[in-house]
Scaffold this motif. Structure first.
Motif, short mmCIF file in Angstrom:
data_model
loop_
_atom_site.label_atom_id
_atom_site.label_comp_id
_atom_site.label_asym_id
_atom_site.label_seq_id
_atom_site.Cartn_x
_atom_site.Cartn_y
_atom_site.Cartn_z
N PHE A 39 0.37 26.45 -12.59
CA PHE A 39 -0.55 27.40 -11.96
C PHE A 39 -0.19 27.59 -10.49
O PHE A 39 0.32 26.70 -9.83
N GLN A 40 -0.46 28.79 -9.99
CA GLN A 40 -0.09 29.19 -8.64
C GLN A 40 -1.09 28.67 -7.61
O GLN A 40 -2.29 28.77 -7.80
N ILE A 41 -0.58 28.12 -6.49
CA ILE A 41 -1.42 27.61 -5.42
C ILE A 41 -1.24 28.38 -4.12
O ILE A 41 -2.18 28.59 -3.37
N LEU A 42 -0.02 28.83 -3.86
CA LEU A 42 0.29 29.54 -2.62
C LEU A 42 1.48 30.45 -2.89
O LEU A 42 2.35 30.11 -3.70
N SER A 43 1.54 31.60 -2.22
CA SER A 43 2.64 32.53 -2.49
C SER A 43 3.09 33.23 -1.23
O SER A 43 2.32 33.41 -0.27
N ALA A 44 4.36 33.62 -1.24
CA ALA A 44 4.96 34.40 -0.15
C ALA A 44 5.86 35.45 -0.77
O ALA A 44 6.33 35.30 -1.90
N GLU A 45 6.13 36.50 -0.03
CA GLU A 45 7.04 37.53 -0.51
C GLU A 45 8.47 37.01 -0.43
O GLU A 45 8.85 36.34 0.54
N ASN A 46 9.26 37.28 -1.46
CA ASN A 46 10.66 36.87 -1.45
C ASN A 46 11.48 37.92 -0.71
O ASN A 46 11.93 38.91 -1.27
N ARG A 47 11.69 37.66 0.58
CA ARG A 47 12.52 38.53 1.41
C ARG A 47 13.86 37.87 1.72
O ARG A 47 14.58 38.34 2.60
N TYR A 48 14.20 36.81 1.01
CA TYR A 48 15.27 35.92 1.46
C TYR A 48 16.50 35.93 0.56
O TYR A 48 17.62 35.88 1.05
N GLU A 49 16.31 35.98 -0.74
CA GLU A 49 17.43 35.93 -1.67
C GLU A 49 17.20 36.93 -2.80
O GLU A 49 16.06 37.10 -3.27
N LYS A 50 18.29 37.57 -3.23
CA LYS A 50 18.21 38.43 -4.41
C LYS A 50 18.35 37.55 -5.65
O LYS A 50 19.40 36.96 -5.88
N ILE A 51 17.26 37.45 -6.40
CA ILE A 51 17.21 36.58 -7.57
C ILE A 51 17.13 37.43 -8.83
O ILE A 51 16.35 38.38 -8.90
N LYS A 52 17.93 37.10 -9.80
CA LYS A 52 17.89 37.81 -11.07
C LYS A 52 16.65 37.41 -11.85
O LYS A 52 16.37 36.23 -12.04
N ALA A 53 15.87 38.38 -12.28
CA ALA A 53 14.67 38.10 -13.07
C ALA A 53 15.04 37.39 -14.36
O ALA A 53 16.00 37.76 -15.04
N GLN A 54 14.25 36.34 -14.70
CA GLN A 54 14.51 35.60 -15.93
C GLN A 54 14.20 36.41 -17.17
O GLN A 54 14.86 36.29 -18.20
N ASP A 55 13.14 37.23 -17.07
CA ASP A 55 12.68 38.00 -18.23
C ASP A 55 11.90 39.20 -17.72
O ASP A 55 11.80 39.43 -16.51
N LYS A 56 11.33 39.97 -18.65
CA LYS A 56 10.61 41.18 -18.26
C LYS A 56 9.35 40.88 -17.44
O LYS A 56 8.86 41.76 -16.72
N ASN A 57 8.84 39.65 -17.56
CA ASN A 57 7.66 39.26 -16.78
C ASN A 57 8.03 38.66 -15.43
O ASN A 57 7.13 38.27 -14.67
N ASP A 58 9.33 38.56 -15.14
CA ASP A 58 9.80 37.96 -13.90
C ASP A 58 9.24 36.54 -13.73
O ASP A 58 8.77 36.16 -12.66
N THR A 59 9.29 35.77 -14.82
CA THR A 59 8.81 34.39 -14.79
C THR A 59 9.56 33.60 -13.72
O THR A 59 10.79 33.64 -13.67
#
Length: 218
Positions: free
Chosen positions: A169-189
């Motif tokens: 479960f999610q506790i804290l979040s930030a925008e990913n402005r740092y690395e281009k990451i390939k989405a694992q799946d259509k839900n971007d898990t």
């Protein structure tokens, strides 16, 4: 704050404003302002969380206890609340900028506040979730990243139909402005790091993340 503390505050503010800092700088700054931030709940609680970790008290302890309670009720038929972030981006941004204004400095940009949250997420990796009644470790916090966001995730197990199942479960979040990451799946898990330690570093004024077990896209 005494004169030496004011000097240190100014030193860290300059590093932040120049975006020339890493997670160690933010850690030192949070330790510096813990007393100064006693009337600034968001910053006070985050500083205590970083310093005290699983021994945190106050709001952080209440929040984590509520998360454990919600997770323990999954699959029981009891209607549960949604787990929200411990603090929103706006709350953290306003908390830091209130602290800077109080000490005679200008507000910092949302981009830099996002860097702060990234560092906080990294600094809180591997904090243990402890059952207050049994003083038993029931889970832990970990770093996670998707193509769009970076997360501090809680990890626990809950009993469902006679079997223990993992829950994240999610506790804290930030925008990913740092690395281009390939989405694992259509839900971007998110990619979840439970064993490997992530570090937030700085190279020539650029905030970077060390990923030991994932290859960013090119």
């Amino acid at each position: 704050m005494d004169k030496k503390e004011q000097q240190l505050f100014a030193y860290y503010y300059t590093k932040f404003a120049d975006r020339n800092f890493d997670e160690k700088d933010l850690y030192s700054f949070m330790m510096l302002v813990r007393e100064e931030a006693q009337d600034n709940e968001n910053i006070k609680e985050l500083g205590n969380f970083i310093a005290q970790r699983e021994n945190s008290t106050g709001y952080v302890n209440q929040y984590l206890d509520e998360c454990k309670q919600i997770i323990s009720q999954l699959g029981s038929g009891v209607k549960t609340k949604k787990i929200e972030d411990i603090f929103s981006f706006k709350e953290i941004r306003n908390g830091f900028n209130t602290l800077f204004l109080k000490n005679g400095f200008d507000k910092l940009s949302s981009e830099i506040i996002n860097d702060f949250i990234l560092c906080i997420i990294s600094l809180l990796q591997d904090v243990k979730l402890v059952s207050g009644n049994l003083n038993k470790v029931v889970g832990h916090l970990s770093f996670a990243v998707s193509s769009k966001e970076i997360f501090l995730m809680g990890n626990m197990r809950t009993l469902n139909k006679g079997r223990y199942i993992p829950v994240t479960f999610q506790i804290l979040s930030a925008e990913n402005r740092y690395e281009k990451i390939k989405a694992q799946d259509k839900n971007d898990t998110p990619y979840l790091f439970n064993e490997e330690l992530i570090e937030v570093i700085n190279s020539d004024g650029e905030v970077l993340i060390t990923f030991p077990d994932i290859q960013p896209t090119t």
